[in-house]
Design a protein around this motif. Structure first.
Motif, short mmCIF file in Angstrom:
data_model
loop_
_atom_site.label_atom_id
_atom_site.label_comp_id
_atom_site.label_asym_id
_atom_site.label_seq_id
_atom_site.Cartn_x
_atom_site.Cartn_y
_atom_site.Cartn_z
N HIS A 85 0.84 -1.19 0.00
CA HIS A 85 0.00 0.00 0.00
C HIS A 85 0.88 1.24 0.00
CE1 HIS A 85 -2.27 3.14 2.28
NE2 HIS A 85 -3.13 2.86 1.34
N GLY A 86 0.48 2.25 -0.73
CA GLY A 86 1.19 3.53 -0.71
C GLY A 86 1.86 3.84 -2.03
N PHE A 87 3.00 4.49 -1.94
CA PHE A 87 3.74 4.94 -3.11
C PHE A 87 4.19 3.74 -3.94
CE2 PHE A 87 7.91 6.01 -4.98
CZ PHE A 87 7.56 7.11 -5.75
N ASN A 88 3.92 3.77 -5.24
CA ASN A 88 4.38 2.73 -6.16
C ASN A 88 5.60 3.23 -6.92
OD1 ASN A 88 4.57 1.35 -8.85
ND2 ASN A 88 2.93 0.10 -7.99
N HIS A 89 5.45 4.31 -7.69
CA HIS A 89 6.60 4.87 -8.39
C HIS A 89 6.33 6.28 -8.89
CE1 HIS A 89 4.42 3.34 -11.99
NE2 HIS A 89 5.02 4.34 -12.62
N LEU A 90 7.41 6.98 -9.17
CA LEU A 90 7.39 8.28 -9.80
C LEU A 90 7.97 8.11 -11.20
CD1 LEU A 90 7.15 11.47 -9.47
CD2 LEU A 90 9.60 11.35 -9.02
N ALA A 91 7.24 8.56 -12.22
CA ALA A 91 7.69 8.38 -13.60
C ALA A 91 8.31 9.67 -14.13
CB ALA A 91 6.52 7.97 -14.49
N MET A 92 9.46 9.51 -14.79
CA MET A 92 10.14 10.63 -15.41
C MET A 92 10.24 10.37 -16.90
SD MET A 92 13.09 11.16 -12.56
CE MET A 92 13.21 9.41 -12.19
N GLU A 93 9.77 11.33 -17.66
CA GLU A 93 9.81 11.26 -19.11
C GLU A 93 11.04 12.03 -19.58
OE1 GLU A 93 6.65 12.25 -22.67
OE2 GLU A 93 6.43 13.21 -20.73
N TYR A 94 11.62 11.64 -20.67
CA TYR A 94 12.81 12.30 -21.20
C TYR A 94 12.58 12.63 -22.66
CZ TYR A 94 13.45 7.74 -23.21
OH TYR A 94 13.23 6.60 -23.91
N GLU A 95 13.37 13.55 -23.18
CA GLU A 95 13.30 13.87 -24.61
C GLU A 95 14.13 12.85 -25.38
OE1 GLU A 95 14.40 17.93 -25.33
OE2 GLU A 95 12.54 18.66 -24.44
N GLY A 96 13.58 12.38 -26.48
CA GLY A 96 14.28 11.42 -27.33
C GLY A 96 13.48 10.14 -27.47
N GLY A 97 14.00 9.22 -28.27
CA GLY A 97 13.30 7.98 -28.57
C GLY A 97 13.74 6.82 -27.69
N PRO A 98 13.34 5.61 -28.07
CA PRO A 98 13.65 4.44 -27.26
C PRO A 98 15.16 4.16 -27.15
CG PRO A 98 12.55 3.80 -29.30
CD PRO A 98 12.51 5.29 -29.23
N TRP A 129 9.50 5.96 -22.18
CA TRP A 129 9.28 6.52 -23.51
C TRP A 129 7.87 6.14 -23.94
CZ3 TRP A 129 8.21 3.50 -27.88
CH2 TRP A 129 8.15 4.21 -29.08
N GLU A 130 7.17 7.09 -24.56
CA GLU A 130 5.84 6.82 -25.10
C GLU A 130 5.86 6.93 -26.61
OE1 GLU A 130 2.39 8.07 -22.02
OE2 GLU A 130 3.19 9.68 -23.23
N ASN A 131 5.23 5.97 -27.26
CA ASN A 131 5.07 5.97 -28.70
C ASN A 131 4.22 7.18 -29.11
OD1 ASN A 131 3.59 5.38 -31.19
ND2 ASN A 131 4.60 3.39 -31.08
N PRO A 132 4.64 7.95 -30.15
CA PRO A 132 3.86 9.11 -30.58
C PRO A 132 2.41 8.78 -30.95
CG PRO A 132 6.03 9.15 -31.58
CD PRO A 132 5.89 7.82 -30.88
N ASP A 133 2.16 7.60 -31.50
CA ASP A 133 0.78 7.21 -31.82
C ASP A 133 -0.06 7.12 -30.55
OD1 ASP A 133 1.37 7.08 -34.52
OD2 ASP A 133 1.81 4.93 -34.46
N TRP A 134 0.55 6.59 -29.47
CA TRP A 134 -0.16 6.51 -28.19
C TRP A 134 -0.45 7.90 -27.65
CZ3 TRP A 134 -3.43 4.70 -25.08
CH2 TRP A 134 -3.45 5.05 -23.73
N ARG A 135 0.46 8.82 -27.82
CA ARG A 135 0.23 10.20 -27.35
C ARG A 135 -1.03 10.78 -28.01
NH1 ARG A 135 3.57 12.63 -24.11
NH2 ARG A 135 5.71 11.99 -23.99
N ARG A 136 -1.15 10.56 -29.32
CA ARG A 136 -2.33 11.06 -30.04
C ARG A 136 -3.61 10.36 -29.55
NH1 ARG A 136 1.64 11.51 -33.89
NH2 ARG A 136 1.40 9.40 -34.70
N GLU A 137 -3.54 9.03 -29.38
CA GLU A 137 -4.70 8.27 -28.90
C GLU A 137 -5.12 8.72 -27.50
OE1 GLU A 137 -5.76 3.64 -27.79
OE2 GLU A 137 -4.12 4.02 -29.19
N SER A 138 -4.14 8.87 -26.62
CA SER A 138 -4.48 9.27 -25.24
C SER A 138 -4.99 10.71 -25.19
CB SER A 138 -3.30 9.04 -24.30
OG SER A 138 -2.22 9.88 -24.62
#
Length: 153
Positions: free
Chosen positions: A70-83, A128-137
């Motif tokens: 229970h509680g904190f699971n994770h903190l996500a950090m996004e970065y510039e660039g691809g996989p 990293w997020e796929n650009p297609d997913w960004r549009r879908e979300s």
């Protein structure tokens, strides 16, 4: 490796009761429910700018190891660039001796992640997020915003 620009993207909490947590974050905090997976006992809520600012995972909702406390699971950090940058960040973590939790692909290639721990045991994620997913979300967020505006007050 040149250090890529990074930003905090979201946080995930493991909760005892998903229904209560969704109600709290939508009705009290004022967030919008973007997606809910009852089979996996997880929901994603947003302030209306992106797919999720907070993920809510019910404790024990799935057998994955990160769903058992229970509680904190994770903190996500996004970065510039691809996989390929994610691969370099992973190599850097390994070279530094950081404890790696796991490497994971999410949702049929929509995301790729490396989960790791800081020296105090806090679980972190580079992803990293796929650009297609960004549009879908983005479409999901628009729909949630429109539904919230259509509700009588």
């Amino acid at each position: 490796m040149d250090e890529p620009k990074k930003r905090i993207n979201h946080v995930v909490f493991n909760v005892h009761n998903l229904d209560e947590a969704v109600k709290f974050y939508t009705e009290v905090v004022g967030m919008k429910l973007i997606t809910r997976f009852d089979d996996r006992k997880m929901a994603f809520v947003s302030f209306g700018e992106r797919h999720h600012d907070i993920g809510l995972f019910e404790v024990g909702g799935t057998p994955e190891h990160d769903r058992q406390w229970h509680g904190f699971n994770h903190l996500a950090m996004e970065y510039e660039g691809g996989p390929e940058i994610l691969d370099k960040l992973h190599e850097k973590l390994l070279g530094s001796g950081a404890k790696i939790d796991n490497l994971e692909g999410h949702a049929g290639g929509r995301h790729k992640s490396v989960y790791f721990f800081d020296p105090d045991g806090n679980r972190l994620e580079f992803y990293w997020e796929n650009p297609d997913w960004r549009r879908e979300s983005a479409g999901m967020v628009r729909s949630a915003n429109e539904a919230a505006q259509a509700k009588p007050r």
